[in-house]
Design a protein around this motif. Structure first.
Motif, short mmCIF file in Angstrom:
data_model
loop_
_atom_site.label_atom_id
_atom_site.label_comp_id
_atom_site.label_asym_id
_atom_site.label_seq_id
_atom_site.Cartn_x
_atom_site.Cartn_y
_atom_site.Cartn_z
N ASP A 19 94.64 -15.81 15.80
CA ASP A 19 93.58 -15.74 16.81
C ASP A 19 92.22 -15.40 16.20
OD1 ASP A 19 95.28 -16.32 18.97
OD2 ASP A 19 95.95 -14.22 19.05
N GLY A 20 92.18 -15.18 14.89
CA GLY A 20 90.93 -14.86 14.23
C GLY A 20 90.58 -13.39 14.27
N THR A 21 91.56 -12.53 14.52
CA THR A 21 91.34 -11.09 14.61
C THR A 21 91.73 -10.41 13.31
OG1 THR A 21 91.80 -11.17 16.98
CG2 THR A 21 91.89 -9.01 15.91
N LEU A 22 90.91 -9.46 12.86
CA LEU A 22 91.26 -8.69 11.66
C LEU A 22 92.60 -8.00 11.85
CD1 LEU A 22 87.83 -7.04 10.79
CD2 LEU A 22 89.16 -8.50 9.26
N ILE A 23 93.45 -8.07 10.81
CA ILE A 23 94.78 -7.46 10.92
C ILE A 23 95.26 -7.03 9.54
CG2 ILE A 23 95.95 -9.69 10.66
CD1 ILE A 23 98.08 -8.64 12.63
#
Length: 275
Positions: A19-23
């Motif tokens: 989703d393009g979220t930092l993780i």
């Protein structure tokens, strides 16, 4: 901007989920591919920002480097590049001189990288017209036909270092037995005769003294490039747009060189067909 040889490059990259979220990933690895094809694997670690990683790499060779990040759980990848300049990159102007001409305070260092970049571009532009200014060692091969004169490609020639046989690298001619015209680059045998090759010439070209007109031309080119890249920002001279105007394209360089700079370089301009 290019890094200095021997400097530490801080590599940073973000691991993102689909989703393009930092993780945060289960593992992270970074590989640096050097210009010669060898690789290095500096330790990668997550920063205080979850999902954001960094690694420090100490540069060892000049040239283009490729950086490849790989994460697992989640699977993610990122590729980037950086450049490392020579230990002694050619520059007609010192950083101090360039900053002074751009009206940048000597104790202000935020623009140093950008000034150095445009200073290097300025040097290349000047040498397009004049030949080498900053002394450097050049190695070039010449074909095997017998000839009374071999013309080196870059002038002015400071000194001839070696003349070797291309096939095996052995000494073909003692440089002390050859005559070199520093202005034309012509290499001849003092008593006549022909030079037989193929030959590999190693020599130094450039100038030990930079004439004022060349230095002034370099300053004008630097100012012009600086202004065109930083419209509306500080660092320009009042009225610089008129003083550094380019009224017509210059073959090979388009509108990159102001006419006033070209006029200053004219006394040292290479003859047509000479590199």
């Amino acid at each position: 901007m290019p890094f200095d040889l021997g400097a530490t490059v801080r590599l940073t990259a973000d691991c993102l989920d689909p989703d393009g979220t930092l993780i945060t990933a289960a593992s992270a690895a970074v590989t640096v591919t050097l210009p010669d094809g060898t690789t290095a694997a500096p330790a990668a670690a997550e920063t205080t920002v979850p999902g954001r990683y960094r690694a420090d790499y100490v540069t060892a060779v000049p040239g283009r480097h490729t950086v490849r990040w790989i994460w697992d759980e989640p699977a993610h990848a990122y590729t980037d590049v950086f450049d490392v300049q020579e230990a002694a990159p050619p520059a007609i102007l010192s950083l101090a001189d360039a900053k002074a001409h751009l009206n940048i305070p000597a104790d202000s260092h935020g623009d140093d990288g950008e000034v150095r970049f445009w200073n290097a571009a300025t040097t290349r532009a000047v040498e397009y017209f004049t030949g080498p200014i900053v002394p450097r060692t050049i190695t070039e091969d010449h074909p095997g036909r017998a000839a009374p004169v071999v013309v080196l490609r870059y002038t002015p020639v400071l000194d001839l270092v070696a003349v070797q046989a291309v096939r095996d690298g052995s000494t073909a001619y003692d440089v002390d037995t050859l005559d070199v015209n520093p202005t034309t680059g012509e290499v001849t045998l003092p008593g006549g005769g022909v030079l037989r090759g193929p030959l590999r010439f190693t020599y130094r070209a450039g100038r030990t003294v930079v004439a004022e007109n060349i230095s002034a031309g370099a300053r004008i080119i630097l100012q012009h490039l600086w202004l065109t890249q930083r419209a509306g920002r500080r660092g320009g001279l009042p009225g610089g747009g008129q003083d550094y105007s380019v009224s017509e394209p210059i073959p090979g360089l388009g509108y990159a060189i102001p006419n006033r700079a070209l006029n200053l370089l004219e006394p040292d301009r290479l003859p047509p067909g000479v590199e």
